[in-house]
Design an enzyme around this catalytic site. Structure first.
Site, PDB file in Angstrom:
ATOM      1  N   PRO A 147       0.786  -1.243   0.000  1.00  0.00           N
ATOM      2  CA  PRO A 147       0.000   0.000   0.000  1.00  0.00           C
ATOM      3  C   PRO A 147       0.820   1.296   0.000  1.00  0.00           C
ATOM      4  O   PRO A 147       0.800   2.069   0.958  1.00  0.00           O
ATOM      5  CB  PRO A 147      -0.841  -0.138   1.269  1.00  0.00           C
ATOM      6  CG  PRO A 147       0.017  -0.940   2.184  1.00  0.00           C
ATOM      7  CD  PRO A 147       0.756  -1.912   1.297  1.00  0.00           C
ATOM      8  N   CYS A 148       1.493   1.554  -1.099  1.00  0.00           N
ATOM      9  CA  CYS A 148       2.316   2.767  -1.217  1.00  0.00           C
ATOM     10  C   CYS A 148       1.476   4.037  -1.123  1.00  0.00           C
ATOM     11  O   CYS A 148       2.001   5.100  -0.784  1.00  0.00           O
ATOM     12  CB  CYS A 148       3.127   2.735  -2.501  1.00  0.00           C
ATOM     13  SG  CYS A 148       2.150   2.502  -3.996  1.00  0.00           S
ATOM     14  N   HIS A 149       0.169   3.943  -1.375  1.00  0.00           N
ATOM     15  CA  HIS A 149      -0.700   5.109  -1.273  1.00  0.00           C
ATOM     16  C   HIS A 149      -0.802   5.624   0.165  1.00  0.00           C
ATOM     17  O   HIS A 149      -1.220   6.749   0.381  1.00  0.00           O
ATOM     18  CB  HIS A 149      -2.091   4.791  -1.841  1.00  0.00           C
ATOM     19  CG  HIS A 149      -2.817   3.716  -1.108  1.00  0.00           C
ATOM     20  ND1 HIS A 149      -2.514   2.373  -1.290  1.00  0.00           N
ATOM     21  CD2 HIS A 149      -3.806   3.771  -0.188  1.00  0.00           C
ATOM     22  CE1 HIS A 149      -3.309   1.652  -0.516  1.00  0.00           C
ATOM     23  NE2 HIS A 149      -4.100   2.472   0.155  1.00  0.00           N
TER      24      HIS A 149
END
Length: 192
Positions: free
Chosen positions: A145-147
């Site tokens: 989950p780089c967001h």
């Protein structure tokens, strides 16, 4: 391992794609090798995942991958899911990028960290820019989950998926994270 395969599937954000490799033993579930967030059209999404994954399009995903697809669909409808148990293949990534991706996977849905906080958590307090660069090359967004990683002051900054920071903001809102909405950019205008 067998050849990489991929498929597209519909979500509340549009068509996503997932690629995987089967393991040598049929008792071991496939590993996810690539994930594609929606592009402007389904065709572009298909072209992007085909090229990035190097795989062939599967008619039907194996049961384990079908289960991941259902989790992603529920998640993007607002029924937040935990993706930490999904096995991902990061063998092609360098050791630093793998360390970044492992650290990001520990950030729970609805929470965010800054690039600097993540670098500090990794005992690399001066590596915030390198953390950002690694996240920009993340082959498996959402599942990794780089967001959930923001610039200092909860600034959304860049996001490599179609729609840029608007897509990042939508994903964070789905997870219940408190953020300020970004100003619309040209690439995000006209999208709902």
């Amino acid at each position: 391992m067998d050849q990489t395969e991929y498929c597209l599937f519909e979500t509340a954000l549009g068509a996503c794609g997932i690629a995987w490799k089967a393991q040598e033993s049929s008792r071991i579930p496939p590993v996810v090798t690539f994930f594609q967030l929606p592009e402007a059209t389904r065709r572009l999404t298909d072209t992007r995942i085909a090229g990035s994954s190097g795989g062939r399009k599967a008619r039907v995903p194996p049961p384990y991958i079908a289960g991941i697809i259902r989790k992603v669909q529920r998640h993007l409808r607002g029924d937040v899911q935990d993706f930490r148990d999904i096995v991902v293949d990061l063998d092609a990534m360098g050791p630093f990028a793998r360390q970044v991706y492992e650290a990001v996977r520990k950030i729970p849905a609805g929470r965010t960290k800054s690039y600097g906080q993540l670098a500090t958590d990794m005992n690399r307090p001066t590596a915030s820019r390198a953390v950002g660069q690694a996240l920009g090359r993340n082959p498996i967004p959402l599942i990794i989950p780089c967001h959930r990683v923001l610039a200092r002051g909860k600034d959304l900054r860049g996001f490599s998926a179609h729609g840029g920071v608007e897509t990042k903001a939508r994903m964070l809102e789905i997870e219940g994270a408190t953020i300020g909405r970004p100003q619309q950019t040209r690439s995000a205008m006209g999208r709902s």
